[in-house]
Each structure stands twice: as C-alpha cells, then as structure tokens.
Write an enzyme that holds these catalytic residues in place. Structure first.
Site, short mmCIF file in Angstrom:
data_model
loop_
_atom_site.label_atom_id
_atom_site.label_comp_id
_atom_site.label_asym_id
_atom_site.label_seq_id
_atom_site.Cartn_x
_atom_site.Cartn_y
_atom_site.Cartn_z
N GLN A 153 35.65 -35.61 -39.09
CA GLN A 153 34.78 -34.87 -38.26
C GLN A 153 35.16 -33.37 -38.47
O GLN A 153 34.55 -32.44 -37.86
CB GLN A 153 35.54 -35.27 -36.90
CG GLN A 153 37.06 -34.69 -36.59
CD GLN A 153 37.46 -35.46 -35.15
OE1 GLN A 153 37.52 -36.43 -34.84
NE2 GLN A 153 37.78 -34.26 -34.41
N ASN A 320 39.96 -43.99 -37.39
CA ASN A 320 39.96 -42.67 -36.89
C ASN A 320 38.70 -41.86 -37.57
O ASN A 320 38.28 -42.37 -38.67
CB ASN A 320 41.35 -42.16 -37.14
CG ASN A 320 41.53 -40.92 -36.26
OD1 ASN A 320 40.68 -40.48 -35.62
ND2 ASN A 320 42.78 -40.31 -36.33
#
Ligand SMILES: *[C@@H]1O[C@H](CO)[C@@H](O)[C@H](O)[C@H]1NC(C)=O
Length: 356
Positions: A153, A320
């Site tokens: 991200q 994740n």
C-alpha cells in the site's frame, strides 16, 4: 587542573597499592567501554548503509540522514534486545523497510486505515448454520490458488482497499476458478466517501458497497496502484469481478470467524500499530510468546487461512499489504483462540466478506 592547589597536594601523597589497582582497573574498564561504544557505532553505521542500499533508501540531505540514522539505531537496539530475550527458536524481529521511522511516524502513515468501530449487527451470516465438524481443521487459501501475490500500500493508509480487494479476489477465484489481481486504486479513487477517505480511515463494508453499486472491480493491470487518491477513472475500464453483496461475521466469536474463513478469505480490522508487529519477521506465531496487542482497531488485513502448528498453537494466517519484505514474505500467523471475546488484536471485531 594541574595548577590547582588541591590537586598538587594530592599528588604529593603516596599511593597505596590498592588505590593504584582501583585506578588502573577503573580506567581500563572505561577505555574498553568507550571503545565498545565507538565500535558499536561504526558497526551500526555499516548496518545502516547496508539497510539503505537494500531498501533503496535515500534522503534529501545529510541532516536528514543523520536524523534517520539515530532513529534506525534506536529501532535496531530495540529489535536486537527483543531477539536476544526471545532466544534462538523464539519469535524474531527484523530491521525491515520501516526501520528508519519512529513509532509515531509509522502510526501516522500506516495506522489509521479503518474507523475505530465495532461492526454493527450485520445483515445475516450465511455460514452460521455450518457445523464445525464440517469444516477442515486447517486451510490455506494460497494453496487453493485463491490469493494473489502480496501487494504494498506504500504510504497511503488504504489497508481497507487492499483487504477488500483481497477478499473479492478470493471469492472470485473460488467461484470462477480464475485468480485475477484486482484494482485497489479504483477503490482509493472512487470509493472515497464524503471526506476523501482514499488514503484514510474507511470501513471495508463501504468498499464492498461501492463494488456492489458500481457493478464491479476492474483489474490491477487496467487501473494500477498509485499510492495516493486521485480522480475516479473507472469509467470505460473492463469489469473483472462482481459481487452480489457482503456480510459481517458476527463479532466477538472466533468460531464464527473460522466457519467463514473455511469458505473464503475474510477482511478483518485489528490493531496493527505496535512496534513488535511492525518489525515481526519469520514463520513464528504472533502472540504465541506473549507479543503485545490491543483491541484498538486501526489497521486491516485479510485472513486467508487457519491451522495449528507443530507445538499445538492455533493460528490465523493473515495477508497484509506492507509488501513482501514484512512478516513472513508479507504474511503473518497470529494466535487463534487465545483471547476470548475479541480475539487477539481485536480481529473478531470488524470482520466481513463479499458474497458472490
Ligand atoms: C459463535 O458462532 C457460532 C457459529 O455461528 C454459533 O453457533 C455460536 O453460538 C456463537 N457463539 C456465541 C457465544 O455467540
């Protein structure tokens, strides 16, 4: 000093052997300690340079680099002493790409990706009637081809978009047999709420609602990740996956969560903000050795499996969105059924999945 009367007077006094030995041993000791500190600093500098190279890190000037070195040093000391206390075979931490950030910086960049709320009562739970004896004792959706490669991200707190996409990628593969990497950027640009929540706290259910309302998600390839919120450019891009709805897993119930994960990857909110988790590495189970966590929801991950390790410790397998250099190649095993009600790190409090 040498000219001070007290000093000269003392010099005239004869030394006893004992005093002499005390002075010698004291000074030898001090010299060694000073040398150790200097050596440690030199080694730490080398370690830092190596880390910078590995992570392609560069700074705007030498002042910033000097400041970052101090932060790195402090984190490295924390990591080294943690590992020393854990001993060989214990869970370990590593100076990953976050090692030059203070805890406050890390939290302000990464740890504000979901609202700190517990799911309201959901609209049904399709796996509620499944018997525990009908689900496998362990499952890893990666082995079944339902998990796309680990994504990053970067410095945008849109964990909510990454986990929503991972959950849709999962159910899409389970339904169609095709694993397609889908677009987080579409969510970051187009599902932003009224407060431009692209790189900020947003509920995964709102992402699912957008996917439902807009008719689906396009591919990662068609709408690549940029790491910041921009204008929505979904129009005209091919739809690659659709959903029919979404449901919340009843909160505070790890059995219910297991029933859901047995059928598909599930998005969960959790506390991802403590230093031990930031630097956690390897295949150990987070929480098995008392690793800390609160139930303050601030991050989201995707549960892509569960199981029990060779010591009988039950775990959740989490995907994740901090790149493959974090955890165990981007994944983390986190202890299961150890904290009643909330689950470790609050992971039962805000769990949901798309229906397709
Ligand atoms: C947890 O969920 C399971 C499955 O839906 C359900 O049978 C059980 O009653 C729930 N437990 C509690 C304490 O609500």
């Amino acid at each position: 000093m040498a000219s001070s009367p007290t000093h000269s007077k003392r010099l005239t006094k004869p030394f006893s052997l004992a005093t002499f030995l005390v002075i010698v041993s004291c000074c030898t000791h001090l010299t060694l300690a000073a040398r150790e500190v200097a050596g440690d600093d030199k080694m730490m500098r080398e370690r830092y340079e190596k880390w910078m190279e590995e992570h392609g890190q560069a700074y705007k000037d030498s002042t910033e680099k000097a400041r970052r070195f101090e932060v790195f040093k402090s984190n490295a000391h924390f990591i080294d002493s943690y590992n020393a206390a854990a001993g060989p075979g214990g869970n370990s931490l590593t100076t990953n790409k976050f090692a030059d950030l203070t805890e406050a910086e890390f939290r302000s960049i990464y740890i504000r990706g979901i609202p700190k709320t517990v799911s309201p009562p959901g609209t049904g739970f399709k796996y509620g009637a499944v018997s525990l004896s009908d689900v496998p004792a362990s499952i890893d959706w990666r082995e079944k081809g339902a998990v796309a490669s680990v994504k990053d991200q970067y410095q945008c707190a849109c964990c909510w978009a990454f986990t929503a996409v991972a959950a849709v990628e999962g159910i899409h593969q389970i339904r169609t047999g095709n694993l397609v990497s889908l677009s987080e950027q579409q969510l970051v640009d187009c599902s932003t709420g009224t407060n431009d929540e692209g790189c900020n706290a947003r509920d995964m259910d709102k992402a699912f609602q957008y996917i439902l309302d807009s008719g689906g998600l396009t591919t990662e390839q068609a709408y690549g990740y940029e790491g910041h919120q921009g204008t929505c450019r979904a129009s005209g891009k091919p739809i690659a996956a659709t959903i029919r709805g979404f449901q919340d897993v009843p909160p505070r119930n790890e059995t219910a969560l297991m029933l859901a994960v047995a059928h598909q990857p599930v998005s969960v909110g959790l506390d991802g903000g403590n230093k031990v988790m930031t630097y956690f590495s390897g295949t150990g189970i987070y929480g098995a050795a008392g690793e800390p966590c609160t139930t303050d929801l601030n991050h989201a991950m995707t549960i892509v499996g569960y199981g029990t390790d060779e010591h009988g410790t039950k775990y959740w397998l989490m995907k994740n969105s901090w790149g493959s250099g974090w955890g165990d190649n981007g994944y983390l095993k986190i202890a299961r059924d150890v904290v009643s009600n909330t689950g470790l790190c609050g992971l039962t409090l805000q769990a949901s999945y798309p229906v397709a």
